[in-house]
Design an enzyme around this catalytic site. Structure first.
Site, PDB file in Angstrom:
ATOM      1  N   TYR A   1      -1.636  -3.539  -6.743  1.00 41.93           N
ATOM      2  CA  TYR A   1      -1.307  -4.343  -5.566  1.00 41.93           C
ATOM      3  C   TYR A   1      -2.281  -4.167  -4.404  1.00 41.93           C
ATOM      4  O   TYR A   1      -2.609  -3.042  -4.014  1.00 41.93           O
ATOM      5  CB  TYR A   1       0.099  -4.019  -5.064  1.00 41.93           C
ATOM      6  CG  TYR A   1       0.586  -5.071  -4.085  1.00 41.93           C
ATOM      7  CD1 TYR A   1       1.167  -6.244  -4.548  1.00 41.93           C
ATOM      8  CD2 TYR A   1       0.406  -4.920  -2.723  1.00 41.93           C
ATOM      9  CE1 TYR A   1       1.576  -7.240  -3.667  1.00 41.93           C
ATOM     10  CE2 TYR A   1       0.812  -5.908  -1.832  1.00 41.93           C
ATOM     11  CZ  TYR A   1       1.391  -7.056  -2.317  1.00 41.93           C
ATOM     12  OH  TYR A   1       1.786  -8.044  -1.452  1.00 41.93           O
TER      13      TYR A   1
ATOM     14  N   LYS B   1      -9.558  -2.195   1.804  1.00 40.62           N
ATOM     15  CA  LYS B   1      -9.337  -1.006   2.626  1.00 40.62           C
ATOM     16  C   LYS B   1     -10.168   0.185   2.129  1.00 40.62           C
ATOM     17  O   LYS B   1     -10.632   0.999   2.923  1.00 40.62           O
ATOM     18  CB  LYS B   1      -7.857  -0.628   2.618  1.00 40.62           C
ATOM     19  CG  LYS B   1      -6.928  -1.765   2.993  1.00 40.62           C
ATOM     20  CD  LYS B   1      -7.167  -2.280   4.381  1.00 40.62           C
ATOM     21  CE  LYS B   1      -6.107  -3.336   4.726  1.00 40.62           C
ATOM     22  NZ  LYS B   1      -6.249  -3.865   6.066  1.00 40.62           N
TER      23      LYS B   1
ATOM     24  N   ARG C   1       0.857  -1.194   0.000  1.00 37.77           N
ATOM     25  CA  ARG C   1       0.000   0.000   0.000  1.00 37.77           C
ATOM     26  C   ARG C   1       0.890   1.240   0.000  1.00 37.77           C
ATOM     27  O   ARG C   1       1.926   1.280   0.664  1.00 37.77           O
ATOM     28  CB  ARG C   1      -0.869   0.038   1.256  1.00 37.77           C
ATOM     29  CG  ARG C   1      -2.165  -0.711   1.146  1.00 37.77           C
ATOM     30  CD  ARG C   1      -3.028  -0.492   2.366  1.00 37.77           C
ATOM     31  NE  ARG C   1      -2.373  -0.930   3.577  1.00 37.77           N
ATOM     32  CZ  ARG C   1      -1.803  -0.138   4.470  1.00 37.77           C
ATOM     33  NH1 ARG C   1      -1.813   1.182   4.317  1.00 37.77           N
ATOM     34  NH2 ARG C   1      -1.219  -0.634   5.532  1.00 37.77           N
TER      35      ARG C   1
ATOM     36  N   SER D   1      -1.209  -2.969  10.476  1.00 37.22           N
ATOM     37  CA  SER D   1      -0.841  -3.890   9.403  1.00 37.22           C
ATOM     38  C   SER D   1       0.396  -4.696   9.791  1.00 37.22           C
ATOM     39  O   SER D   1       1.365  -4.143  10.325  1.00 37.22           O
ATOM     40  CB  SER D   1      -0.564  -3.097   8.131  1.00 37.22           C
ATOM     41  OG  SER D   1      -1.718  -2.359   7.796  1.00 37.22           O
ATOM     42  N   ALA D   2       0.334  -5.995   9.505  1.00 32.55           N
ATOM     43  CA  ALA D   2       1.434  -6.925   9.800  1.00 32.55           C
ATOM     44  C   ALA D   2       1.824  -6.930  11.276  1.00 32.55           C
ATOM     45  O   ALA D   2       2.996  -7.024  11.625  1.00 32.55           O
ATOM     46  CB  ALA D   2       2.650  -6.639   8.901  1.00 32.55           C
ATOM     47  N   CYS D   3       0.835  -6.829  12.153  1.00 32.90           N
ATOM     48  CA  CYS D   3       1.102  -6.893  13.595  1.00 32.90           C
ATOM     49  C   CYS D   3       0.352  -8.024  14.278  1.00 32.90           C
ATOM     50  O   CYS D   3       0.180  -8.019  15.498  1.00 32.90           O
ATOM     51  CB  CYS D   3       0.775  -5.557  14.249  1.00 32.90           C
ATOM     52  SG  CYS D   3       1.950  -4.275  13.817  1.00 32.90           S
TER      53      CYS D   3
ATOM     54  N   HIS E   1     -10.408  -1.969  11.544  1.00 33.68           N
ATOM     55  CA  HIS E   1      -9.294  -2.822  11.100  1.00 33.68           C
ATOM     56  C   HIS E   1      -9.065  -3.886  12.177  1.00 33.68           C
ATOM     57  O   HIS E   1      -8.082  -3.837  12.923  1.00 33.68           O
ATOM     58  CB  HIS E   1      -8.048  -1.944  10.916  1.00 33.68           C
ATOM     59  CG  HIS E   1      -6.918  -2.603  10.182  1.00 33.68           C
ATOM     60  ND1 HIS E   1      -5.611  -2.183  10.331  1.00 33.68           N
ATOM     61  CD2 HIS E   1      -6.888  -3.621   9.301  1.00 33.68           C
ATOM     62  CE1 HIS E   1      -4.828  -2.925   9.564  1.00 33.68           C
ATOM     63  NE2 HIS E   1      -5.577  -3.802   8.928  1.00 33.68           N
TER      64      HIS E   1
ATOM     65  N   ASN F   1       6.630  -8.040   2.145  1.00 34.93           N
ATOM     66  CA  ASN F   1       5.168  -7.903   2.160  1.00 34.93           C
ATOM     67  C   ASN F   1       4.508  -8.915   1.211  1.00 34.93           C
ATOM     68  O   ASN F   1       3.392  -8.703   0.758  1.00 34.93           O
ATOM     69  CB  ASN F   1       4.763  -6.475   1.790  1.00 34.93           C
ATOM     70  CG  ASN F   1       3.274  -6.205   2.032  1.00 34.93           C
ATOM     71  OD1 ASN F   1       2.709  -6.686   3.013  1.00 34.93           O
ATOM     72  ND2 ASN F   1       2.641  -5.462   1.137  1.00 34.93           N
ATOM     73  N   ALA F   2       5.210 -10.019   0.916  1.00 38.65           N
ATOM     74  CA  ALA F   2       4.605 -11.070   0.090  1.00 38.65           C
ATOM     75  C   ALA F   2       3.366 -11.609   0.814  1.00 38.65           C
ATOM     76  O   ALA F   2       3.357 -11.701   2.045  1.00 38.65           O
ATOM     77  CB  ALA F   2       5.607 -12.203  -0.132  1.00 38.65           C
ATOM     78  N   ARG F   3       2.339 -11.948   0.037  1.00 42.17           N
ATOM     79  CA  ARG F   3       1.061 -12.331   0.666  1.00 42.17           C
ATOM     80  C   ARG F   3       0.413 -13.514  -0.035  1.00 42.17           C
ATOM     81  O   ARG F   3       0.713 -13.823  -1.187  1.00 42.17           O
ATOM     82  CB  ARG F   3       0.098 -11.139   0.631  1.00 42.17           C
ATOM     83  CG  ARG F   3       0.617 -10.002   1.516  1.00 42.17           C
ATOM     84  CD  ARG F   3      -0.451  -9.046   1.939  1.00 42.17           C
ATOM     85  NE  ARG F   3       0.101  -8.083   2.873  1.00 42.17           N
ATOM     86  CZ  ARG F   3      -0.416  -7.818   4.069  1.00 42.17           C
ATOM     87  NH1 ARG F   3      -1.499  -8.440   4.479  1.00 42.17           N
ATOM     88  NH2 ARG F   3       0.139  -6.917   4.860  1.00 42.17           N
TER      89      ARG F   3
ATOM     90  N   LYS G   1      -2.903  -9.829  13.337  1.00 42.40           N
ATOM     91  CA  LYS G   1      -4.349 -10.124  13.331  1.00 42.40           C
ATOM     92  C   LYS G   1      -4.634 -11.519  12.776  1.00 42.40           C
ATOM     93  O   LYS G   1      -5.355 -12.299  13.394  1.00 42.40           O
ATOM     94  CB  LYS G   1      -5.126  -9.071  12.506  1.00 42.40           C
ATOM     95  CG  LYS G   1      -5.191  -7.697  13.163  1.00 42.40           C
ATOM     96  CD  LYS G   1      -6.019  -6.722  12.350  1.00 42.40           C
ATOM     97  CE  LYS G   1      -5.484  -6.493  10.967  1.00 42.40           C
ATOM     98  NZ  LYS G   1      -4.103  -5.937  10.933  1.00 42.40           N
TER      99      LYS G   1
ATOM    100  N   ASP H   1      -9.179  -9.341   9.296  1.00 44.08           N
ATOM    101  CA  ASP H   1      -8.671  -8.006   8.923  1.00 44.08           C
ATOM    102  C   ASP H   1      -9.681  -6.873   9.116  1.00 44.08           C
ATOM    103  O   ASP H   1      -9.293  -5.773   9.455  1.00 44.08           O
ATOM    104  CB  ASP H   1      -8.209  -8.024   7.464  1.00 44.08           C
ATOM    105  CG  ASP H   1      -7.292  -6.852   7.108  1.00 44.08           C
ATOM    106  OD1 ASP H   1      -6.310  -6.627   7.848  1.00 44.08           O
ATOM    107  OD2 ASP H   1      -7.571  -6.158   6.126  1.00 44.08           O
TER     108      ASP H   1
ATOM    109  N   ASN I   1      -2.769 -14.057  12.547  1.00 46.59           N
ATOM    110  CA  ASN I   1      -2.262 -15.092  13.441  1.00 46.59           C
ATOM    111  C   ASN I   1      -3.137 -15.272  14.676  1.00 46.59           C
ATOM    112  O   ASN I   1      -3.396 -16.402  15.097  1.00 46.59           O
ATOM    113  CB  ASN I   1      -0.816 -14.776  13.844  1.00 46.59           C
ATOM    114  CG  ASN I   1       0.143 -15.189  12.749  1.00 46.59           C
ATOM    115  OD1 ASN I   1       0.641 -16.305  12.748  1.00 46.59           O
ATOM    116  ND2 ASN I   1       0.365 -14.313  11.781  1.00 46.59           N
TER     117      ASN I   1
ATOM    118  N   ARG J   1       3.143  -3.133  17.817  1.00 43.15           N
ATOM    119  CA  ARG J   1       4.517  -3.595  18.035  1.00 43.15           C
ATOM    120  C   ARG J   1       5.240  -2.560  18.854  1.00 43.15           C
ATOM    121  O   ARG J   1       5.567  -1.488  18.347  1.00 43.15           O
ATOM    122  CB  ARG J   1       5.247  -3.704  16.694  1.00 43.15           C
ATOM    123  CG  ARG J   1       4.908  -4.877  15.878  1.00 43.15           C
ATOM    124  CD  ARG J   1       5.678  -4.871  14.567  1.00 43.15           C
ATOM    125  NE  ARG J   1       5.148  -5.934  13.734  1.00 43.15           N
ATOM    126  CZ  ARG J   1       5.678  -7.159  13.663  1.00 43.15           C
ATOM    127  NH1 ARG J   1       6.794  -7.424  14.304  1.00 43.15           N
ATOM    128  NH2 ARG J   1       5.105  -8.082  12.926  1.00 43.15           N
TER     129      ARG J   1
END
Ligand code: GTP
Ligand code: SPV
Ligand code: MN
Length: 583
Positions: A199, A208, A71, A250-252, A228, A366-368, A254, A277, A256, A399
């Site tokens: 992307y 989003k 993003r 983001s990436a913190c 979010h 940031n591969a998804r 969720k 998300d 998991n 984080r």
């Protein structure tokens, strides 16, 4: 006979086509046949590679343009007449500027190409929460992702006939030039324009753009929340399930937490994934807060995901999934940092180059994966319930290497709103720009709030007043480190221990230490059986560093200044009370 809404949709598509000038127009129906033909088309470009059909049936690897991998917050704008209505935390553009400067970029942007018309739903069909969006795009990759992430095609067209309006979104790949990339949101007309990116959150407009930015504005007007947040159900050995919603940036963590597997000591507990998300939350007739996941798939972080950290995610993306910007092994399976210790010999990186350590990571950070929610082994039997699930507790987390304890509870709703409004987190690879910089990310919505953040805080306070049985609010932090920079808390499945303390608090079953920042667990009230921590780790994890928090309040005061008079007085008073408690 077409309904007014259907007629509006057709007219709008024709108008846009006249400007975009595609070679042809294809209305998407969501069928398997359509998926096959789009897949074949994409394979011809060389960037969409079929994976090993025995190990990863029906899965593909996609390589995006290296300039288009996350993003782009600097390209993301809220378009309203008054700058102040976008607020100090959003990029603002006037509608005139949008029409004069950005709309011309769309002129003939689809020349010689196919324009796909993608009708999609946000929210379970037949639900009060359910909304229709229509995205125009010239990217078959985007269509294939929207097909997984939303309920797309025929089902959405049927719903369109029942609705009064839809959210129009125009997406064109353009040149992918980041300098001319724009992701514009018009909350007043519930419209989205996106150009020069293909992307993730820039291009899958349901997520989003609609699901958070436009929906947060609609929610404010109509009295609900678009957040979010993940939604997770915890079933105890007696068979009762309670639900928690959690907002992490983001990436913190969720995805998991939403797919957590209980540690072996917790026999009889089950964890149910409702969403990973986005949550849309409404006040139910019973005065509780009810949540749905408006999406139908996961667009999850690959880095660090493996059979030990997140077996449910691994099982989910084992078939019918798209991997974006992962590496590729000679066996034609995707690879990313953290999947195994090291990549098999002969692995190529996310740009298709034979990997050598000097080239950097194998997968883009940031591969998804894009995977259908229905494939998730822990998917909740209630994930598509039209009324949603009732929320017992809300968590805000980020984080933070230091200061913020593993878990603490807000004194009440207003204090909880303050806790969410002032949370901060280190930036990640989910957005372009520096990684690891601590920034305020209120309610994990900094990049996603569709209006003035101060008004958003006021809206949260208002919702609390209308809830007869508000969820309790907590702060969490899985990311504290020791002097050597190692995580103090093992995280992942072990986070269940924290969730169980949270649920005990919701029932008034355990006491807590009343500290200046909120209620902190007594160590003996947390079930730590079978957990091996560094000596003294728990004390560090639950400590409240008064001097550190005093400094934090200074930073918060400074951060609040930008909102001026628009900041609700209740939040200013929460800050004053916190300062008093800290002495
Ligand atoms: P978005 O999809 O960007 O909104 O992210 P998310 O909040 O869903 O994050 P996700 O669960 O995908 O986790 C992001 C990264 O954090 C991954 O690399 C995970 O392996 C890592 N992570 C998740 N949970 C934990 C945890 O409890 N402890 C630690 N140390 N790392 C975690
Ligand atoms: C995030 O960045 O919070 C995501 C990924 O969930 S994206 O859809 O690209 O925004
Ligand atoms: Mn996200």
């Amino acid at each position: 006979m077409a309904t007014d809404c259907e007629a509006d949709a057709h007219r709008w598509v024709e108008e846009q086509a006249a400007w975009l000038e595609p070679k042809r127009i294809q209305w998407c129906d969501g069928s398997d046949e359509e998926r096959r033909s789009l897949t074949e088309l994409l394979e011809q470009t060389g960037n969409f590679i079929p994976l090993n059909h025995r190990l990863y049936p029906n899965c593909w690897l996609y390589r995006s343009d290296p300039r288009d991998v996350a993003r782009t917050e600097k390209s993301t704008f809220i378009v309203v007449p008054e700058r102040d209505d976008a607020g100090p935390t959003n990029n603002w553009m006037s509608p005139d500027e949008a029409h004069e400067r950005v709309w011309p970029l769309f002129r003939r942007a689809m020349r010689g190409r196919t324009m796909y018309v993608v009708p999609y739903l946000m929210g379970p069909p037949g639900s009060l929460f359910c909304r229709v969006g229509i995205q125009l795009t010239d990217s078959p990759y985007v269509v294939l992702n929207m097909r997984i992430m939303t309920r797309m095609g025929r089902v959405a067209l049927e719903e369109l006939a029942r609705q009064k309006r839809f959210v129009p979104g125009v997406h064109a790949l353009g040149t992918l030039d980041p300098e001319h990339r724009y992701i514009l949101h018009f909350p007043r007309t519930e419209t989205i324009w996106s150009i020069n990116s293909g992307y993730g959150g820039n291009a899958l407009l349901g997520k989003k753009c609609f699901g958070l930015r436009i929906a947060s504005w609609i929610g404010r007007c109509e009295g609900w929340l678009a957040e979010h947040m993940l939604i997770v159900g915890i079933e105890d050995p007696s068979g009762r399930t309670r639900y928690i919603a959690a907002a992490f940036p983001s990436a913190c963590g969720k995805t998991n937490l939403a797919m957590l597997v209980p540690p072996k000591q917790f026999d009889g507990y089950r964890v149910w994934t409702v969403g990973d998300d986005i949550a849309w939350l409404r006040i139910g007739p019973d005065g509780r807060l009810w949540a749905v996941n408006p999406e139908a798939g996961f667009f999850g972080v690959l880095k660090g995901t493996n059979a030990r950290t997140n077996p449910n995610a691994v099982a989910t993306f084992q078939a019918d999934s798209i991997f974006t910007n992962a590496g590729l092994t000679p066996e034609k399976t995707p690879w990313w940092e953290g999947l195994t210790d090291s990549p098999p010999p002969g692995t190529v990186d996310w740009q298709g180059r034979p990997w050598r350590p000097e080239l950097g990571p194998v997968a883009h950070p940031n591969a998804r994966f894009t995977a259908p929610a229905a494939r998730c082994p822990s998917i909740s039997p209630h994930w598509e319930d039209p009324q949603g699930v009732p929320i017992s507790a809300i968590l805000f987390g980020g984080r933070r290497k230091t200061l913020v304890p593993l878990v603490y509870q807000a004194f009440d709703w207003a204090h909880g709103v303050f806790l969410g409004a002032t949370m901060a987190s280190e930036t990640t690879a989910a957005q372009s720009g520096a990684v690891g910089v601590v920034r305020r990310d209120p309610m994990a919505m900094l990049p996603f709030c569709g209006y003035n953040m101060a008004d958003y805080f006021a809206h949260w306070l208002e919702i609390g007043k209308r809830l007869r049985h508000p969820p309790l609010i907590f702060g969490v932090n899985w990311f504290r480190v020791d002097e050597q920079g190692r995580f103090l808390w093992p995280g992942f499945g072990e986070n269940l221990r924290v969730l169980l303390w949270v649920l005990d608090r919701c029932e008034g079953r355990v006491g807590a230490d009343e500290t200046p920042i909120g209620y902190v667990p007594h160590e003996h009230d947390m079930n730590l059986e079978g957990l091996s921590l560094e000596p003294g780790a728990m004390t560090k994890l639950l400590a409240v560093d008064r001097a550190g928090w005093r400094q934090e309040t200074e930073a918060i005061a400074e951060y609040f200044e930008q909102f001026g008079d628009r900041l609700p007085t209740a939040l200013r008073s929460e800050l004053v009370q916190l300062q008093k408690r800290l002495g």
